[in-house]
Design a protein around this motif. Structure first.
Motif, PDB file in Angstrom:
ATOM      1  N   THR A 103     -75.848  11.718 -51.081  1.00 51.32           N
ATOM      2  CA  THR A 103     -75.518  12.933 -50.364  1.00 51.32           C
ATOM      3  C   THR A 103     -75.398  14.083 -51.356  1.00 51.32           C
ATOM      4  OG1 THR A 103     -73.105  12.742 -50.578  1.00 51.32           O
ATOM      5  CG2 THR A 103     -74.166  11.504 -48.785  1.00 51.32           C
ATOM      6  N   SER A 104     -75.118  15.244 -50.855  1.00 51.18           N
ATOM      7  CA  SER A 104     -74.915  16.412 -51.726  1.00 51.18           C
ATOM      8  C   SER A 104     -73.440  16.706 -51.921  1.00 51.18           C
ATOM      9  CB  SER A 104     -75.617  17.640 -51.120  1.00 51.18           C
ATOM     10  OG  SER A 104     -75.082  17.915 -49.824  1.00 51.18           O
ATOM     11  N   ARG A 105     -72.586  15.685 -51.665  1.00 52.37           N
ATOM     12  CA  ARG A 105     -71.144  15.891 -51.754  1.00 52.37           C
ATOM     13  C   ARG A 105     -70.585  15.304 -53.042  1.00 52.37           C
ATOM     14  NH1 ARG A 105     -72.072  14.536 -46.357  1.00 52.37           N
ATOM     15  NH2 ARG A 105     -71.514  12.354 -46.653  1.00 52.37           N
ATOM     16  N   GLY A 106     -69.658  16.025 -53.646  1.00 50.44           N
ATOM     17  CA  GLY A 106     -68.923  15.531 -54.798  1.00 50.44           C
ATOM     18  C   GLY A 106     -69.829  15.087 -55.920  1.00 50.44           C
ATOM     19  N   GLY A 107     -69.495  13.931 -56.515  1.00 47.67           N
ATOM     20  CA  GLY A 107     -70.228  13.414 -57.650  1.00 47.67           C
ATOM     21  C   GLY A 107     -71.653  13.005 -57.329  1.00 47.67           C
ATOM     22  N   GLU A 108     -72.019  12.936 -56.051  1.00 44.24           N
ATOM     23  CA  GLU A 108     -73.390  12.573 -55.692  1.00 44.24           C
ATOM     24  C   GLU A 108     -74.336  13.767 -55.716  1.00 44.24           C
ATOM     25  OE1 GLU A 108     -74.017   8.645 -53.063  1.00 44.24           O
ATOM     26  OE2 GLU A 108     -73.137  10.316 -51.956  1.00 44.24           O
ATOM     27  N   ARG A 109     -73.773  14.961 -55.824  1.00 49.12           N
ATOM     28  CA  ARG A 109     -74.635  16.136 -55.804  1.00 49.12           C
ATOM     29  C   ARG A 109     -75.687  16.086 -56.922  1.00 49.12           C
ATOM     30  NH1 ARG A 109     -71.019  19.684 -56.164  1.00 49.12           N
ATOM     31  NH2 ARG A 109     -70.684  20.004 -53.932  1.00 49.12           N
ATOM     32  N   PRO A 110     -75.283  15.790 -58.178  1.00 46.49           N
ATOM     33  CA  PRO A 110     -76.322  15.684 -59.234  1.00 46.49           C
ATOM     34  C   PRO A 110     -77.306  14.545 -58.973  1.00 46.49           C
ATOM     35  CG  PRO A 110     -74.128  15.925 -60.197  1.00 46.49           C
ATOM     36  CD  PRO A 110     -73.929  15.658 -58.742  1.00 46.49           C
ATOM     37  N   LEU A 111     -76.812  13.441 -58.352  1.00 49.57           N
ATOM     38  CA  LEU A 111     -77.692  12.311 -58.079  1.00 49.57           C
ATOM     39  C   LEU A 111     -78.739  12.646 -57.022  1.00 49.57           C
ATOM     40  CD1 LEU A 111     -75.157   9.334 -58.076  1.00 49.57           C
ATOM     41  CD2 LEU A 111     -76.737  10.023 -59.893  1.00 49.57           C
ATOM     42  N   ALA A 112     -78.385  13.570 -56.123  1.00 51.64           N
ATOM     43  CA  ALA A 112     -79.342  13.964 -55.084  1.00 51.64           C
ATOM     44  C   ALA A 112     -80.582  14.588 -55.708  1.00 51.64           C
ATOM     45  CB  ALA A 112     -78.680  14.938 -54.111  1.00 51.64           C
ATOM     46  N   ASP A 113     -80.425  15.207 -56.876  1.00 49.11           N
ATOM     47  CA  ASP A 113     -81.572  15.754 -57.597  1.00 49.11           C
ATOM     48  C   ASP A 113     -82.188  14.711 -58.534  1.00 49.11           C
ATOM     49  OD1 ASP A 113     -81.250  18.273 -56.433  1.00 49.11           O
ATOM     50  OD2 ASP A 113     -79.798  18.894 -57.961  1.00 49.11           O
ATOM     51  N   ARG A 114     -81.347  13.914 -59.184  1.00 45.55           N
ATOM     52  CA  ARG A 114     -81.830  13.009 -60.221  1.00 45.55           C
ATOM     53  C   ARG A 114     -82.597  11.815 -59.666  1.00 45.55           C
ATOM     54  NH1 ARG A 114     -81.592  11.399 -65.327  1.00 45.55           N
ATOM     55  NH2 ARG A 114     -81.128   9.212 -65.842  1.00 45.55           N
ATOM     56  N   VAL A 115     -82.108  11.213 -58.580  1.00 47.31           N
ATOM     57  CA  VAL A 115     -82.731   9.996 -58.044  1.00 47.31           C
ATOM     58  C   VAL A 115     -84.203  10.217 -57.663  1.00 47.31           C
ATOM     59  CG1 VAL A 115     -82.686   8.334 -56.131  1.00 47.31           C
ATOM     60  CG2 VAL A 115     -80.583   8.859 -57.372  1.00 47.31           C
ATOM     61  N   PRO A 116     -84.554  11.305 -56.975  1.00 45.11           N
ATOM     62  CA  PRO A 116     -85.988  11.507 -56.676  1.00 45.11           C
ATOM     63  C   PRO A 116     -86.830  11.662 -57.936  1.00 45.11           C
ATOM     64  CG  PRO A 116     -84.628  12.853 -55.233  1.00 45.11           C
ATOM     65  CD  PRO A 116     -83.711  12.308 -56.293  1.00 45.11           C
ATOM     66  N   LYS A 117     -86.294  12.295 -58.971  1.00 40.57           N
ATOM     67  CA  LYS A 117     -87.037  12.443 -60.222  1.00 40.57           C
ATOM     68  C   LYS A 117     -87.278  11.086 -60.876  1.00 40.57           C
ATOM     69  CE  LYS A 117     -85.169  17.081 -61.070  1.00 40.57           C
ATOM     70  NZ  LYS A 117     -84.314  17.916 -61.950  1.00 40.57           N
ATOM     71  N   LEU A 118     -86.243  10.230 -60.867  1.00 35.61           N
ATOM     72  CA  LEU A 118     -86.388   8.888 -61.426  1.00 35.61           C
ATOM     73  C   LEU A 118     -87.447   8.097 -60.672  1.00 35.61           C
ATOM     74  CD1 LEU A 118     -82.632   7.985 -62.042  1.00 35.61           C
ATOM     75  CD2 LEU A 118     -84.355   8.555 -63.778  1.00 35.61           C
ATOM     76  N   ARG A 119     -87.449   8.226 -59.354  1.00 38.49           N
ATOM     77  CA  ARG A 119     -88.427   7.503 -58.539  1.00 38.49           C
ATOM     78  C   ARG A 119     -89.849   7.974 -58.853  1.00 38.49           C
ATOM     79  NH1 ARG A 119     -84.599   7.759 -53.155  1.00 38.49           N
ATOM     80  NH2 ARG A 119     -83.564   5.737 -53.478  1.00 38.49           N
ATOM     81  N   ASP A 120     -89.989   9.276 -59.036  1.00 43.50           N
ATOM     82  CA  ASP A 120     -91.328   9.794 -59.349  1.00 43.50           C
ATOM     83  C   ASP A 120     -91.862   9.173 -60.632  1.00 43.50           C
ATOM     84  OD1 ASP A 120     -91.471  11.348 -57.134  1.00 43.50           O
ATOM     85  OD2 ASP A 120     -90.939  13.230 -58.126  1.00 43.50           O
ATOM     86  N   ILE A 121     -91.011   9.083 -61.659  1.00 39.53           N
ATOM     87  CA  ILE A 121     -91.458   8.538 -62.948  1.00 39.53           C
ATOM     88  C   ILE A 121     -91.745   7.049 -62.834  1.00 39.53           C
ATOM     89  CG2 ILE A 121     -90.769   8.104 -65.329  1.00 39.53           C
ATOM     90  CD1 ILE A 121     -89.083  10.642 -65.208  1.00 39.53           C
ATOM     91  N   VAL A 122     -90.793   6.312 -62.283  1.00 41.85           N
ATOM     92  CA  VAL A 122     -90.928   4.858 -62.195  1.00 41.85           C
ATOM     93  C   VAL A 122     -92.136   4.466 -61.359  1.00 41.85           C
ATOM     94  CG1 VAL A 122     -89.842   2.766 -61.283  1.00 41.85           C
ATOM     95  CG2 VAL A 122     -88.473   4.412 -62.573  1.00 41.85           C
TER      96      VAL A 122
END
Length: 455
Positions: free
Chosen positions: A428-447
């Motif tokens: 989600t875009s809440r709390g500590g997950e906000r940075p992950l909402a951006d990072r996870v799609p980038k990781l998926r693109d690379i992998v």
């Protein structure tokens, strides 16, 4: 006499009217003030209004066995007595706490004999029927089926969980509600004034009355018991006014209505968790206090906090799980009552934390795919290669070590073929997950080797 306390078929002797009167004089105030007719019953209008099921039963228009389900002090025993009195039936009372199959069968046998001799019907009242075992409940079925007895069973628990299905299907299930403050206030005033109560020997001041109503929590018996204790205290000093100080001095605190083995247990725990999930810290602390006051196992509370730290907060605040686990350890280390502080701290942490259910949604989705058979073979390059002959089988051949890249991530297939490009975790875009909402799609693109590369 048919008050259910002394019954010739049950206790072996009739009690004469004078003995009954002497007993009544010394009975608790709550017993003396028990309604003698439907007109004196307060509350439960959904069952006692014109044409309502319980009124028809009491008036003898619709004989049927009933299960009265409701909180303590709402009139279950009273209504059972009224069913007997209004229909002219013999009344026998059993408590599931002290009776077994032997006592149940003895009552049924005596009821059968009376029906044969004089056509006299029997109302069998069983208090706390949820405490009867399945065998004990089954012993009632035949007599209820052929109406050898008219069963009136009372329970504070949800019958769907505590009463066997055959007995449920043969009975009318009626739910009683907690009394309102106005209902309790009226009962208290009646008890002060009526001769069978305190006989107007004392005056109850307004603040004391309000406190009794608050203490009751919808339980008439609790209010009258507290009133009687206060009256006895005043009488011992020769005073005539029951004031707030007297009530507070004689009643330490309201008893917490909570049964750790019943549906109150599940209701309070459910409300506790839902309050945390809903970010209502004050409600969560209220339900925590109810559990602590009722003597709930603090380890059980701690376990629920640990579960919901992941289920309801998750990566929105990764420290929530640490807080819950620390509270569980603290409770085990220091015990109660000090352990309540750690439980309260963890409760406050979870209730005020940003919320995300992405963790439970992710693992449940993954497990759902596994259950549906989407569990293909592990890609060869990911298999264990630490044994002789592994390389000949192709195991671990071609595996790329991510730490060999400066960014620590590289293109490589990790899931089985059937699950390539499947997404489970959606931050989600809440709390500590906000940075992950951006990072996870980038990781998926690379992998996954997509054209666009991200650093």
């Amino acid at each position: 006499m048919s008050d259910g306390l002394f019954e010739d078929g049950l206790f072996g002797a009739e009690v004469d009217d004078r003995a009954g009167e002497r007993i009544a004089e010394h009975a608790p105030l709550a017993v003396r003030m028990r309604p003698r007719s439907l007109d004196e019953v307060v509350g439960q209008q959904h069952l006692l209004g014109s044409g309502a099921p319980l009124r028809r039963l009491v008036e003898g228009a619709a004989p049927a066995s009933v299960l009265l389900h409701g909180p303590p002090g709402t009139g279950k025993t009273t209504l059972a007595n009224l069913v007997s009195q209004a229909t002219g039936r013999r009344f026998v009372a059993l408590s599931a706490l002290s009776s077994g199959v032997k006592e149940v069968r003895a009552v049924i046998e005596e009821a059968r004999k009376r029906l044969g001799r004089s056509a006299e019907a029997t109302v069998l009242f069983i208090d706390e029927v949820h405490r009867f075992s399945k065998t004990q409940q089954d012993a009632l079925l035949g007599a209820v089926e052929d109406r050898t007895v008219l069963l009136v069973a009372a329970t504070t628990e949800n019958p769907s969980f505590s009463v066997v299905s055959p007995l449920l299907s043969r009975s009318l299930v009626l739910q009683l509600h907690s009394l309102t403050d106005e209902d309790v206030r009226g009962l208290v005033r009646r008890a002060v004034e009526e001769e069978r109560g305190l006989g107007a020997a004392f005056r109850l001041d307004e603040d004391a009355e309000a406190h009794l109503v608050a203490l009751a929590g919808g339980d008439a018996r609790r209010a009258l018991t507290a009133l009687e204790a206060a009256a006895e205290s005043v009488e011992s000093t020769g005073a005539e006014v029951i004031d707030l100080g007297t009530v507070e001095a004689t009643v330490d605190k309201a008893a917490v209505r909570y049964d750790r083995d019943g549906d109150q247990h599940y209701d309070v725990v459910s409300a506790f968790i839902k309050s945390i999930r809903g970010s209502d810290v004050d409600a969560a602390l209220h339900y925590l206090a109810r559990m602590v006051e009722a003597g709930e196992d603090p380890r059980f509370i701690a376990r629920r906090l640990v579960v919901h730290a992941s289920e309801d907060v998750g990566m929105a605040d990764p420290t929530a799980l640490q807080a819950a686990v620390s509270a569980a350890h603290a409770v085990q280390f220091i015990g109660m009552p000090e352990g309540r502080l750690a439980l309260a701290q963890a409760t406050i942490h979870l209730a005020t934390a940003p919320k995300s259910n992405a963790v439970i949604a992710a693992i449940d989705a993954a497990m759902g795919d596994v259950r549906e058979g989407k569990a293909g073979i592990v890609p060869p390059h990911l298999r264990d290669g630490h044994y002789a002959g592994a390389k000949k089988l192709g195991n671990a051949v071609g595996y790329q070590y991510p730490h060999g890249r400066s960014e620590g991530v590289l293109e490589q297939q990790y899931p089985p073929d059937e699950l390539v490009d499947t997404d489970y975790y959606e931050p989600t875009s809440r709390g500590g997950e906000r940075p992950l909402a951006d990072r996870v799609p980038k990781l998926r693109d690379i992998v996954r080797g997509r054209e666009q590369r991200h650093g």
